[in-house]
Write an enzyme that holds these catalytic residues in place. Structure first.
Site, PDB file in Angstrom:
ATOM      1  N   LYS A 213      -7.042  18.065   1.460  1.00  0.00           N
ATOM      2  CA  LYS A 213      -5.914  18.446   0.596  1.00  0.00           C
ATOM      3  C   LYS A 213      -6.062  19.876   0.100  1.00  0.00           C
ATOM      4  O   LYS A 213      -7.150  20.439   0.094  1.00  0.00           O
ATOM      5  CB  LYS A 213      -5.742  17.415  -0.514  1.00  0.00           C
ATOM      6  CG  LYS A 213      -5.135  16.134   0.104  1.00  0.00           C
ATOM      7  CD  LYS A 213      -4.692  15.098  -0.857  1.00  0.00           C
ATOM      8  CE  LYS A 213      -4.094  13.939  -0.034  1.00  0.00           C
ATOM      9  NZ  LYS A 213      -3.965  12.712  -0.787  1.00  0.00           N
ATOM     10  N   ARG A 255     -10.400   7.607   1.843  1.00  0.00           N
ATOM     11  CA  ARG A 255      -9.452   7.738   2.961  1.00  0.00           C
ATOM     12  C   ARG A 255      -9.608   9.130   3.546  1.00  0.00           C
ATOM     13  O   ARG A 255      -9.320  10.114   2.863  1.00  0.00           O
ATOM     14  CB  ARG A 255      -8.028   7.519   2.414  1.00  0.00           C
ATOM     15  CG  ARG A 255      -6.935   7.607   3.455  1.00  0.00           C
ATOM     16  CD  ARG A 255      -5.569   7.456   2.775  1.00  0.00           C
ATOM     17  NE  ARG A 255      -4.507   7.546   3.748  1.00  0.00           N
ATOM     18  CZ  ARG A 255      -4.018   8.678   4.223  1.00  0.00           C
ATOM     19  NH1 ARG A 255      -4.500   9.823   3.823  1.00  0.00           N
ATOM     20  NH2 ARG A 255      -3.039   8.665   5.113  1.00  0.00           N
TER      21      ARG A 255
HETATM   22  N1  PMM Z   1      -2.589  10.660   0.869  1.00  0.00           N
HETATM   23  C1  PMM Z   1      -1.757  10.819   1.905  1.00  0.00           C
HETATM   24  C2  PMM Z   1      -1.177   9.710   2.555  1.00  0.00           C
HETATM   25  N2  PMM Z   1      -1.473   8.453   2.152  1.00  0.00           N
HETATM   26  N3  PMM Z   1      -2.611   6.994   0.694  1.00  0.00           N
HETATM   27  C3  PMM Z   1      -3.434   6.817  -0.345  1.00  0.00           C
HETATM   28  N4  PMM Z   1      -3.696   5.570  -0.777  1.00  0.00           N
HETATM   29  N5  PMM Z   1      -4.006   7.862  -1.017  1.00  0.00           N
HETATM   30  C4  PMM Z   1      -3.771   9.157  -0.661  1.00  0.00           C
HETATM   31  O1  PMM Z   1      -4.302  10.069  -1.313  1.00  0.00           O
HETATM   32  C5  PMM Z   1      -2.890   9.397   0.443  1.00  0.00           C
HETATM   33  C6  PMM Z   1      -2.321   8.264   1.110  1.00  0.00           C
HETATM   34  C7  PMM Z   1      -1.415  12.201   2.356  1.00  0.00           C
HETATM   35  O2  PMM Z   1      -2.362  12.706   3.243  1.00  0.00           O
HETATM   36  P1  PMM Z   1      -2.117  12.767   4.843  1.00  0.00           P
HETATM   37  O3  PMM Z   1      -0.751  13.357   5.081  1.00  0.00           O
HETATM   38  O4  PMM Z   1      -3.180  13.638   5.362  1.00  0.00           O
HETATM   39  O5  PMM Z   1      -2.229  11.379   5.376  1.00  0.00           O
END
Ligand code: PMM
Length: 277
Positions: A213, A255
């Site tokens: 991020k 994650r």
């Molecule tokens: N961040 C993203 C997408 N899904 N789900 C959870 N539970 N927590 C998060 O911080 C989160 C998520 C965005 O990141 P990406 O686009 O790299 O998947």
């Protein structure tokens, strides 16, 4: 839900054209399945399959598009015996993914975006990730205003959990996530990292998603504030460091996009923890 010795690793499988760090790379279902298999071989405990980018400013895909992106990949990975979560704000997508063997629903809106989500998950009885969320991605930056970010995130998460329980979910179904980068600027994210104990103290398993991020792209304090951030794919070492900090706070899961780096960081933590008894 029992707490693992080390946090579980949730590997990210984004089937989107526009996610901020890997948009477009795994849009083809076979490529996404192959990527998920590789993450599992590298040590991911759960594969998180999503078809909607939530990067700031992103527009939502139509329901059919999200369904077409996500469902074949969920089916392909569960057919290999892997544990799959579906990253969606739509009850319909969650329901179809559960039919295809997904065993966890990860909803970045914590059930706020779709009123049908909580009843569906209550009925299905599967674990549900309720993330702290204030608005859809096209508007979320406007909501990044707090007097006390840690206190407000915990209070809003608690309200969300209460609403989910009132809708019929069992206490042990709910996993909470402070939502790094969602209606939060760098300062808010750092405050939350430092005070993850306040989120853990809620008594639910905690999932942390800092991977690649933006706030991890400007680490060097000697650089001017307007310096270009490092590209997302160069933020994996910083992600592994935050995974280690999250482990120290006792979170349930992290994650991440890059599994080997976080896995090593967590194994280091486990060794030290064992040595200390
Ligand atoms: N961040 C993203 C997408 N899904 N789900 C959870 N539970 N927590 C998060 O911080 C989160 C998520 C965005 O990141 P990406 O686009 O790299 O998947």
């Amino acid at each position: 839900m029992t707490r693992a010795v080390r946090p579980l690793i949730m590997g990210v499988v984004n089937v989107t054209p526009d996610s901020f760090s890997d948009g477009g790379r795994w849009l083809d279902p076979d490529a996404a399945i192959a990527h998920g298999l590789q993450l599992a071989r590298q040590g991911a405990d759960i594969l998180d399959v999503g078809g909607e980018s939530t990067r700031p400013g992103a527009a939502r895909p139509p329901l059919e598009v999200e369904r077409e992106r996500v469902l074949p990949v969920v089916a392909g990975l569960t057919a290999e015996g892997l544990r799959v979560s579906v990253d969606t704000m739509r009850a319909e997508v969650a329901e179809r993914a559960l039919e295809r063997g997904a065993s966890l629903v990860n909803d970045v809106s914590g059930g706020l975006a779709d009123p049908a989500m909580a009843p569906l998950v209550a009925e299905a009885g599967v674990p549900f990730v309720a993330m702290h969320w204030r608005a859809h991605s096209d508007r979320m930056d406007r909501h990044a205003v707090y007097d006390d970010v840690v206190g407000e995130v915990v209070a809003e998460l608690r309200q969300r959990v209460d609403a989910l329980l009132a809708a019929g979910l069992a206490e042990e179904q709910v996993i909470v996530d402070p939502g790094f980068g969602f209606s939060k600027n760098a300062e808010h994210n750092w405050a939350l990292i430092k005070r993850l104990d306040a989120v853990v103290a809620m008594g639910h398993p905690v999932l942390v998603g800092t991977s690649r991020k933006r706030f991890l792209g400007r680490l060097d304090p000697s650089l001017p504030p307007d310096a270009e951030p490092t590209p997302p794919t160069e933020r994996d070492a910083a992600t592994a460091a935050t995974s280690l900090l999250a482990a120290q706070h006792g979170v349930w899961g992290v994650r991440v996009h890059d599994v080997p780096g976080t896995r090593d960081a967590l194994l280091v933590w486990e060794q030290v923890r064992r040595a200390r008894g």
